[in-house]
Structure formats: C-alpha cells, structure tokens
Design a protein around this motif. Structure first.
Motif, PDB file in Angstrom:
ATOM      1  N   TRP A  84       0.838  -1.197   0.000  1.00  0.00           N
ATOM      2  CA  TRP A  84       0.000   0.000   0.000  1.00  0.00           C
ATOM      3  C   TRP A  84       0.880   1.257   0.000  1.00  0.00           C
ATOM      4  O   TRP A  84       2.068   1.198   0.366  1.00  0.00           O
ATOM      5  CB  TRP A  84      -0.876   0.025   1.247  1.00  0.00           C
ATOM      6  N   PRO A  85       0.299   2.410  -0.343  1.00  0.00           N
ATOM      7  CA  PRO A  85       1.026   3.670  -0.179  1.00  0.00           C
ATOM      8  C   PRO A  85       1.504   3.810   1.266  1.00  0.00           C
ATOM      9  O   PRO A  85       0.820   3.392   2.204  1.00  0.00           O
ATOM     10  CB  PRO A  85      -0.017   4.729  -0.529  1.00  0.00           C
ATOM     11  N   GLN A  86       2.664   4.408   1.457  1.00  0.00           N
ATOM     12  CA  GLN A  86       3.291   4.442   2.772  1.00  0.00           C
ATOM     13  C   GLN A  86       2.406   5.074   3.838  1.00  0.00           C
ATOM     14  O   GLN A  86       2.361   4.606   4.979  1.00  0.00           O
ATOM     15  CB  GLN A  86       4.619   5.195   2.704  1.00  0.00           C
ATOM     16  N   ASP A  87       1.658   6.128   3.472  1.00  0.00           N
ATOM     17  CA  ASP A  87       0.835   6.784   4.490  1.00  0.00           C
ATOM     18  C   ASP A  87      -0.300   5.880   4.938  1.00  0.00           C
ATOM     19  O   ASP A  87      -0.702   5.895   6.098  1.00  0.00           O
ATOM     20  CB  ASP A  87       0.314   8.138   3.999  1.00  0.00           C
ATOM     21  N   TRP A  88      -0.814   5.034   4.049  1.00  0.00           N
ATOM     22  CA  TRP A  88      -1.838   4.066   4.445  1.00  0.00           C
ATOM     23  C   TRP A  88      -1.239   3.005   5.370  1.00  0.00           C
ATOM     24  O   TRP A  88      -1.863   2.601   6.355  1.00  0.00           O
ATOM     25  CB  TRP A  88      -2.440   3.380   3.222  1.00  0.00           C
ATOM     26  N   GLN A  89      -0.052   2.548   5.032  1.00  0.00           N
ATOM     27  CA  GLN A  89       0.620   1.571   5.886  1.00  0.00           C
ATOM     28  C   GLN A  89       0.842   2.145   7.288  1.00  0.00           C
ATOM     29  O   GLN A  89       0.631   1.451   8.295  1.00  0.00           O
ATOM     30  CB  GLN A  89       1.975   1.182   5.298  1.00  0.00           C
ATOM     31  N   ASP A  90       1.262   3.399   7.337  1.00  0.00           N
ATOM     32  CA  ASP A  90       1.546   4.038   8.626  1.00  0.00           C
ATOM     33  C   ASP A  90       0.292   4.099   9.492  1.00  0.00           C
ATOM     34  O   ASP A  90       0.346   3.847  10.707  1.00  0.00           O
ATOM     35  CB  ASP A  90       2.101   5.439   8.410  1.00  0.00           C
ATOM     36  N   VAL A  91      -0.846   4.425   8.882  1.00  0.00           N
ATOM     37  CA  VAL A  91      -2.111   4.483   9.615  1.00  0.00           C
ATOM     38  C   VAL A  91      -2.479   3.098  10.155  1.00  0.00           C
ATOM     39  O   VAL A  91      -2.870   2.940  11.321  1.00  0.00           O
ATOM     40  CB  VAL A  91      -3.234   5.031   8.718  1.00  0.00           C
ATOM     41  N   LEU A  92      -2.335   2.085   9.309  1.00  0.00           N
ATOM     42  CA  LEU A  92      -2.677   0.719   9.729  1.00  0.00           C
ATOM     43  C   LEU A  92      -1.784   0.271  10.879  1.00  0.00           C
ATOM     44  O   LEU A  92      -2.268  -0.261  11.887  1.00  0.00           O
ATOM     45  CB  LEU A  92      -2.539  -0.237   8.545  1.00  0.00           C
ATOM     46  N   ARG A  93      -0.485   0.507  10.743  1.00  0.00           N
ATOM     47  CA  ARG A  93       0.446   0.084  11.789  1.00  0.00           C
ATOM     48  C   ARG A  93       0.177   0.813  13.111  1.00  0.00           C
ATOM     49  O   ARG A  93       0.346   0.250  14.190  1.00  0.00           O
ATOM     50  CB  ARG A  93       1.881   0.342  11.348  1.00  0.00           C
ATOM     51  N   ALA A  94      -0.258   2.047  13.004  1.00  0.00           N
ATOM     52  CA  ALA A  94      -0.479   2.844  14.214  1.00  0.00           C
ATOM     53  C   ALA A  94      -1.722   2.415  14.972  1.00  0.00           C
ATOM     54  O   ALA A  94      -1.755   2.487  16.209  1.00  0.00           O
ATOM     55  CB  ALA A  94      -0.565   4.323  13.852  1.00  0.00           C
ATOM     56  N   GLU A  95      -2.754   1.931  14.249  1.00  0.00           N
ATOM     57  CA  GLU A  95      -4.038   1.764  14.929  1.00  0.00           C
ATOM     58  C   GLU A  95      -4.725   0.413  14.765  1.00  0.00           C
ATOM     59  O   GLU A  95      -5.750   0.168  15.403  1.00  0.00           O
ATOM     60  CB  GLU A  95      -4.997   2.871  14.468  1.00  0.00           C
ATOM     61  N   HIS A  96      -4.206  -0.470  13.921  1.00  0.00           N
ATOM     62  CA  HIS A  96      -4.889  -1.758  13.765  1.00  0.00           C
ATOM     63  C   HIS A  96      -4.858  -2.512  15.090  1.00  0.00           C
ATOM     64  O   HIS A  96      -3.794  -2.689  15.691  1.00  0.00           O
ATOM     65  CB  HIS A  96      -4.224  -2.597  12.678  1.00  0.00           C
ATOM     66  N   PRO A  97      -6.013  -2.967  15.590  1.00  0.00           N
ATOM     67  CA  PRO A  97      -6.030  -3.693  16.868  1.00  0.00           C
ATOM     68  C   PRO A  97      -5.196  -4.965  16.796  1.00  0.00           C
ATOM     69  O   PRO A  97      -5.081  -5.606  15.744  1.00  0.00           O
ATOM     70  CB  PRO A  97      -7.516  -4.032  17.064  1.00  0.00           C
ATOM     71  N   ALA A  98      -4.622  -5.332  17.916  1.00  0.00           N
ATOM     72  CA  ALA A  98      -3.866  -6.579  17.997  1.00  0.00           C
ATOM     73  C   ALA A  98      -4.814  -7.771  18.046  1.00  0.00           C
ATOM     74  O   ALA A  98      -5.956  -7.672  18.508  1.00  0.00           O
ATOM     75  CB  ALA A  98      -2.986  -6.572  19.247  1.00  0.00           C
ATOM     76  N   TYR A  99      -4.317  -8.899  17.568  1.00  0.00           N
ATOM     77  CA  TYR A  99      -5.057 -10.151  17.716  1.00  0.00           C
ATOM     78  C   TYR A  99      -5.222 -10.457  19.204  1.00  0.00           C
ATOM     79  O   TYR A  99      -4.259 -10.435  19.973  1.00  0.00           O
ATOM     80  CB  TYR A  99      -4.299 -11.283  17.036  1.00  0.00           C
ATOM     81  N   ASP A 100      -6.451 -10.723  19.592  1.00  0.00           N
ATOM     82  CA  ASP A 100      -6.770 -11.069  20.972  1.00  0.00           C
ATOM     83  C   ASP A 100      -7.564 -12.370  20.952  1.00  0.00           C
ATOM     84  O   ASP A 100      -8.684 -12.402  20.431  1.00  0.00           O
ATOM     85  CB  ASP A 100      -7.597  -9.954  21.619  1.00  0.00           C
ATOM     86  N   PRO A 101      -7.015 -13.476  21.458  1.00  0.00           N
ATOM     87  CA  PRO A 101      -7.724 -14.754  21.414  1.00  0.00           C
ATOM     88  C   PRO A 101      -9.123 -14.705  22.011  1.00  0.00           C
ATOM     89  O   PRO A 101     -10.004 -15.469  21.608  1.00  0.00           O
ATOM     90  CB  PRO A 101      -6.818 -15.688  22.220  1.00  0.00           C
ATOM     91  N   ASP A 102      -9.348 -13.781  22.952  1.00  0.00           N
ATOM     92  CA  ASP A 102     -10.657 -13.701  23.598  1.00  0.00           C
ATOM     93  C   ASP A 102     -11.663 -12.866  22.801  1.00  0.00           C
ATOM     94  O   ASP A 102     -12.874 -13.056  22.958  1.00  0.00           O
ATOM     95  CB  ASP A 102     -10.517 -13.095  24.998  1.00  0.00           C
ATOM     96  N   LEU A 103     -11.174 -11.945  21.981  1.00  0.00           N
ATOM     97  CA  LEU A 103     -12.065 -10.997  21.317  1.00  0.00           C
ATOM     98  C   LEU A 103     -12.100 -11.108  19.802  1.00  0.00           C
ATOM     99  O   LEU A 103     -13.140 -10.854  19.183  1.00  0.00           O
ATOM    100  CB  LEU A 103     -11.666  -9.557  21.690  1.00  0.00           C
TER     101      LEU A 103
END
Length: 282
Positions: A84-103
C-alpha cells in the motif's frame, strides 16, 4: 434456501438428539478428540443452529472427549498491506487492533461453528493470529498449547497434537476440500516447489500491541502447484480426499440431509503426505 426448503431436504427439523444418534452411527464415540468442519445448510434445518450442533457433538464425545475447529482471524490485516502507499501503511500500523484470542472473531469463511465454539464457556484458543484453532473439552489446553509462531501448520502445531492424541476429523455436511488437516501434510511433505509466505500481524505481548513477522506455507494460494496432477476446476484437497476414500480410508454416513465423513487423523496425514510426495516428485 429458505426454511421450508431446508425442512423438506432434511425430512423435518434436525434436532440435537437426531444429530447425536447419526454421529454415533457414523462411528464417533465417547472420549474422541475430533476436529470438525460443518456446512449447516447441507445438514438441513438445524433447530437451534450452532448451539445444537456443538451440544450434539458434546453428547457423543462426552466429558472425556474434545472438540476442535480452525479459526483464523476474520479482521486480520491483509498479507499484502506492505504494498500500500506508505501513508496508508503508517495508519494501519499505528491503529490496527492486535489479535486477541478472547475478542478477535474467527474467520467468517470458516462458517458459523468456529466462532460459536471459540466463544463457548471453557473453550481454549491458540495464540497464533492467522493459523489459529480453538478447542473445547478434556484435551483442549494440550492441543492449543504453545502454537508455533512460524510453521504453524507443522510440528508442534494443534494439527500435530491432534494426530498425537489419536484424533479424528469429521466433515459434517462440509465439502471434502475443507480438510484443514491436509495443511499439516503439506508442511511435512518433502516435495519440490513448496511455497511459503511471510507476513506481519499485530499481537499482544505482555499486554502491549506488537507487530510480529510470521513465516508459513502458503495455505491461501496453495503450498504447492497442483495443476499438473489435479484436473482444472477441482480443489487439490478434494482430489486427495476422494483418493483417500477410494482407498478405503474414512467412513461415510448421513447426518440430517448432508453427507458426512469421519477419518482417523493419522491416516489422513500418512495418506496425504505420501500422495503429495508421490504425485509432485515425479
């Protein structure tokens, strides 16, 4: 198909007691460790939906038994987000929730049952975000323990533990190509041209979100190029399972309106690994 159509196909409501009886007739029994794949619409009108199916399976395997499903992660970042364009990657890396086995929800492409089972009281989910599994019952914690971050379909994986526990695989109205255990055969098979993927996903490490890199066989596009040995339009796992059945491996019966199959996990791995090595090493 509407409810009346499903009812007509299955000869009336498919109930918990009916599923239990028909699973027992297929050969599932008390104390079994079983990984199952389900297509609800193939079974017919299941009164109560996933709760009924899981309850029926519990009735048959009993308190000593264990149920297992493949989960994955429905909302995982795509493998190719690095393009993806770098600015899109930066947004995803900054805010994508982590994998949570419970949620984190199980992959919707796997149907309704994996999500229902992983939310069931007492269920245990493995730690791997992309190749994760869930289990419920006496051996659940052992099956899910220490899921390898890399090569998560290979040795030490829940699939490997399923085989080690003399487990079984049940295709409950599900297509033959849903046999996830064959990914373990792919991971073990020594044949040329094995394909791998590397990708990043966020996970929780001591409560903090961390991006981690993973390495695995390519279970999405295929760990091997099967085009020379599988007819066009047929899924490779469908071909392997059909050959398995033709060799007398597995039992077939009806549950509700659907064709169902029961296999010994060790037989699946022995046959599948040999099939891949024989067909693809010529």
């Amino acid at each position: 198909m509407d409810e009346m159509g499903l009812l007509e196909r299955s000869g009336g409501p498919v109930t918990r007691s009916r599923i239990s009886r028909e699973l027992a007739a297929l050969g599932l029994g008390d104390g079994d460790v079983v990984m199952f794949h389900t297509r609800m619409s193939a079974i017919g009108y299941v009164a109560g939906g996933p709760q009924t199916v899981i309850g029926a399976l519990q009735d048959v395997v009993g308190l000593r038994g264990t149920l297992m499903v493949t989960c994955g992660w429905n909302d995982a970042p795509p493998y190719d987000f690095g393009t993806w364009p770098q600015d899109w990657q930066d947004v995803l890396r900054a805010e994508h929730p982590a994998y949570d086995p419970d949620l984190s929800e199980a992959d919707h492409n796997n149907g309704r049952l994996p999500e229902a089972l992983r939310r069931w009281p007492g269920a245990v989910r493995s730690r791997h975000p992309d190749a994760g599994f869930a289990a419920l019952g006496a051996a659940a914690a052992e099956l899910m323990a220490d899921h390898p971050w890399n090569d998560p379909h290979g040795p030490g994986s829940p699939l490997a533990w399923l085989v080690a526990h003399n487990g079984r695989v049940l295709l409950l109205g599900a297509p033959l190509d849903t046999m996830t255990l064959l990914h373990h055969a792919e991971a073990l098979a020594e044949a040329p041209g094995k394909r791998f993927v590397d990708y990043e996903q966020p996970i929780l490490v001591q409560g903090k979100r961390v991006w981690r890199r993973f390495h695995d066989i390519d279970s999405e596009e295929g760990a091997f190029d099967y085009s020379a040995v599988v007819p066009e339009g047929q899924e490779p796992f469908d071909a392997i399972v059909r050959d398995m059945l033709a060799a007398g491996i597995g039992r077939q019966g009806s549950v509700g309106a659907g064709d169902s199959y029961l296999f010994e996990a060790a037989d699946v791995i022995d046959f599948g690994t040999a099939w891949i090595e024989d067909k693809l090493s010529k």
